[in-house]
Design a protein around this motif. Structure first.
Motif, PDB file in Angstrom:
ATOM      1  N   UNK A 149       0.838  -1.198   0.000  1.00 40.05           N
ATOM      2  CA  UNK A 149       0.000   0.000   0.000  1.00 40.05           C
ATOM      3  C   UNK A 149       0.873   1.248   0.000  1.00 40.05           C
ATOM      4  N   UNK A 150       0.572   2.188  -0.887  1.00 40.28           N
ATOM      5  CA  UNK A 150       1.325   3.428  -0.988  1.00 40.28           C
ATOM      6  C   UNK A 150       0.676   4.554  -0.207  1.00 40.28           C
ATOM      7  N   UNK A 151       1.361   5.686  -0.037  1.00 36.44           N
ATOM      8  CA  UNK A 151       0.831   6.806   0.767  1.00 36.44           C
ATOM      9  C   UNK A 151      -0.518   7.319   0.268  1.00 36.44           C
ATOM     10  N   UNK A 152      -0.657   7.473  -1.052  1.00 36.90           N
ATOM     11  CA  UNK A 152      -1.916   7.972  -1.625  1.00 36.90           C
ATOM     12  C   UNK A 152      -2.567   6.886  -2.477  1.00 36.90           C
ATOM     13  N   UNK A 153      -2.474   5.657  -2.014  1.00 31.10           N
ATOM     14  CA  UNK A 153      -2.981   4.509  -2.763  1.00 31.10           C
ATOM     15  C   UNK A 153      -4.489   4.637  -2.983  1.00 31.10           C
ATOM     16  N   UNK A 154      -4.963   4.600  -4.244  1.00 28.28           N
ATOM     17  CA  UNK A 154      -6.406   4.726  -4.491  1.00 28.28           C
ATOM     18  C   UNK A 154      -7.189   3.453  -4.232  1.00 28.28           C
ATOM     19  N   UNK A 155      -6.531   2.315  -4.136  1.00 30.15           N
ATOM     20  CA  UNK A 155      -7.257   1.039  -4.011  1.00 30.15           C
ATOM     21  C   UNK A 155      -8.092   0.949  -2.735  1.00 30.15           C
ATOM     22  N   UNK A 156      -7.514   1.220  -1.539  1.00 28.30           N
ATOM     23  CA  UNK A 156      -8.376   1.146  -0.346  1.00 28.30           C
ATOM     24  C   UNK A 156      -9.492   2.181  -0.364  1.00 28.30           C
ATOM     25  N   UNK A 157      -9.217   3.348  -0.911  1.00 26.64           N
ATOM     26  CA  UNK A 157     -10.245   4.393  -0.987  1.00 26.64           C
ATOM     27  C   UNK A 157     -11.422   3.905  -1.824  1.00 26.64           C
ATOM     28  N   UNK A 158     -11.119   3.309  -2.980  1.00 28.64           N
ATOM     29  CA  UNK A 158     -12.181   2.867  -3.887  1.00 28.64           C
ATOM     30  C   UNK A 158     -12.912   1.639  -3.365  1.00 28.64           C
ATOM     31  N   UNK A 159     -12.183   0.700  -2.777  1.00 31.69           N
ATOM     32  CA  UNK A 159     -12.847  -0.480  -2.199  1.00 31.69           C
ATOM     33  C   UNK A 159     -13.799  -0.063  -1.085  1.00 31.69           C
ATOM     34  N   UNK A 160     -13.341   0.858  -0.243  1.00 35.05           N
ATOM     35  CA  UNK A 160     -14.190   1.351   0.845  1.00 35.05           C
ATOM     36  C   UNK A 160     -15.423   2.078   0.295  1.00 35.05           C
ATOM     37  N   UNK A 161     -15.234   2.906  -0.711  1.00 40.03           N
ATOM     38  CA  UNK A 161     -16.343   3.669  -1.280  1.00 40.03           C
ATOM     39  C   UNK A 161     -17.394   2.761  -1.898  1.00 40.03           C
ATOM     40  N   UNK A 173      -9.070  -5.876   3.754  1.00 39.72           N
ATOM     41  CA  UNK A 173      -8.095  -5.463   4.770  1.00 39.72           C
ATOM     42  C   UNK A 173      -6.796  -5.170   4.049  1.00 39.72           C
ATOM     43  N   UNK A 174      -6.116  -4.132   4.477  1.00 35.69           N
ATOM     44  CA  UNK A 174      -4.885  -3.701   3.815  1.00 35.69           C
ATOM     45  C   UNK A 174      -3.662  -4.130   4.617  1.00 35.69           C
ATOM     46  N   UNK A 175      -2.681  -4.688   3.924  1.00 36.46           N
ATOM     47  CA  UNK A 175      -1.384  -4.949   4.543  1.00 36.46           C
ATOM     48  C   UNK A 175      -0.583  -3.670   4.370  1.00 36.46           C
ATOM     49  N   UNK A 176      -0.616  -2.822   5.385  1.00 41.01           N
ATOM     50  CA  UNK A 176       0.068  -1.543   5.323  1.00 41.01           C
ATOM     51  C   UNK A 176      -0.918  -0.395   5.342  1.00 41.01           C
ATOM     52  N   UNK A 177      -0.410   0.783   5.648  1.00 37.26           N
ATOM     53  CA  UNK A 177      -1.248   1.962   5.779  1.00 37.26           C
ATOM     54  C   UNK A 177      -0.930   3.003   4.716  1.00 37.26           C
ATOM     55  N   UNK A 178      -1.937   3.795   4.390  1.00 42.24           N
ATOM     56  CA  UNK A 178      -1.724   4.941   3.523  1.00 42.24           C
ATOM     57  C   UNK A 178      -1.270   6.108   4.392  1.00 42.24           C
ATOM     58  N   UNK A 179      -1.191   7.307   3.800  1.00 42.04           N
ATOM     59  CA  UNK A 179      -0.802   8.469   4.593  1.00 42.04           C
ATOM     60  C   UNK A 179      -1.897   8.898   5.573  1.00 42.04           C
ATOM     61  N   UNK A 180      -3.089   8.260   5.487  1.00 39.31           N
ATOM     62  CA  UNK A 180      -4.144   8.543   6.461  1.00 39.31           C
ATOM     63  C   UNK A 180      -3.915   7.776   7.764  1.00 39.31           C
ATOM     64  N   UNK A 181      -3.089   6.743   7.682  1.00 32.95           N
ATOM     65  CA  UNK A 181      -2.649   5.978   8.863  1.00 32.95           C
ATOM     66  C   UNK A 181      -3.804   5.606   9.787  1.00 32.95           C
ATOM     67  N   UNK A 182      -3.737   6.047  11.046  1.00 29.37           N
ATOM     68  CA  UNK A 182      -4.731   5.650  12.041  1.00 29.37           C
ATOM     69  C   UNK A 182      -6.074   6.366  11.867  1.00 29.37           C
TER      70      UNK A 182
END
Length: 346
Positions: free
Chosen positions: A125-137, A143-152
């Motif tokens: 997962x990258x800092x501004x990774x669009x994949x978790x954003x789009x899956x969530x939307x 579940x992501x292995x790693x955090x984006x720049x949104x972190x906690x």
């Protein structure tokens, strides 16, 4: 089941776990649920349960893009993820990374809403990774292995090893062996995980009063390939005050450092200490064993599978501690004996 949950004062998921996975529920909670089941004369409907089990038993894993220099750690993690799925009575479905996010999301929608998978695990997962954003939307469980720049603050669940803590272990280790001039190879502001490793290095040096180890030139940006480790180590050794310990963000960089030290007639561990990260098979390839930070890969995989299956209402952000496997690359005593000491864990 909802009636049992209300009477017992627990969630429906907890009731389901008591029935299907009692080993993960505390004895006190199991007793409350069983008492409620008895009072309501609840019996598990085997037909309904078989229908429930007919729901998707697959968990999709979006494979990371091919790494030109290879990634032994992620190769091993894939096995851990498959084992974690099997332990949870699930199977792993592999999905290749698509050329663009929209194509990947269409594939994920087809698989999830077509009831072929119960959810997804994504990694790298990258800092501004669009994949978790789009899956969530789109309301697709993952579940992501790693955090984006949104972190906690991210509204989705993730799990990873504590990268900062892992590097701090390495710095503390070489400090205890008398090293006061350190360098860090592998800084990368484009990766949240690598930023965490650099932050761990800086925090440990600050705590130990190693100001010169964070001076300009002592924290070097690079990729993770072996050639970079060879080149950067040579450059560090040619400075006016070369470091006596080199902390690397990856085992490949550490292996490159070892090559340079040996080419200069220096003994790793005795003359210059070297540490790696991920504890891959590369650490034991050749006469010099590389001290390396070991992530809790199997535990991370199990947490990711749990997060996909349980779908917690409140996102969970799981940081798992790392350990340090000590080998001859940081142990001067190993070279005073006929046979190097076996690795030890810290």
């Amino acid at each position: 089941m909802a009636d049992v949950a209300d009477l017992a004062g627990v969630s429906v998921m907890t009731v389901s776990n008591v029935i299907n996975r009692p080993e993960i529920v505390t004895e006190v909670t199991r007793a409350k649920v069983h008492a409620a089941m008895s009072e309501l004369r609840y019996r598990n409907n085997l037909v309904a349960r078989s229908l429930r089990l007919a729901q998707p038993r697959q968990i999709g894993y979006v494979l990371p893009a091919l790494d030109a220099v290879g990634n032994q750690y992620m190769d091993a993690f894939l096995h851990d993820l498959a084992e974690a799925c099997q332990a949870a009575d699930r199977n792993l479905t592999l999905i290749t990374q698509q050329r663009d996010t929209e194509t990947l999301m269409t594939l994920c929608e087809d698989l999830y809403f077509g009831q072929s998978v119960a959810g997804f695990v994504i990694s790298n997962v990258g800092p501004a990774d669009p994949r978790p954003v789009e899956l969530h939307r789109r309301g697709i469980p993952f579940a992501a292995y790693g955090r984006t720049d949104r972190a906690f603050d991210s509204p989705w669940s993730w799990a990873e090893g504590d990268a900062a803590q892992g590097i701090e272990l390495a710095v503390d280790h070489v400090y205890e062996r008398g090293h006061r001039e350190l360098a860090f190879i592998g800084a990368n502001p484009g990766s949240v995980t690598m930023v965490q490793r650099e932050l761990g290095y800086r925090a440990a040096c600050r705590r130990l009063g190693l100001d010169s180890s964070t001076a300009p030139g002592r924290i070097v940006r690079s990729g993770g390939d072996l050639a970079a480790g060879v080149r950067i180590t040579a450059e560090l050794l040619d400075t006016a005050t070369p470091p006596t310990a080199i902390i690397c963000k990856a085992d490949t960089l550490a292996a490159g450092a070892i090559i340079t030290l040996q080419a200069r007639g220096l003994t790793p561990g005795r003359d210059v200490a070297v540490t790696g990260y991920d504890d891959t098979p590369l650490t034991s390839f050749g006469p010099v064993g590389i001290t390396s930070v070991r992530q809790a890969s199997a535990r991370i995989a199990a947490e990711l599978v749990r997060l996909v299956i349980d779908r917690p209402e409140t996102p969970e952000h799981v940081l798992l501690p790392s350990a340090l496997t000590v080998r001859s690359s940081t142990d001067p005593a190993a070279w005073a004996e006929p046979n190097p000491k076996p690795p030890t864990d810290l």
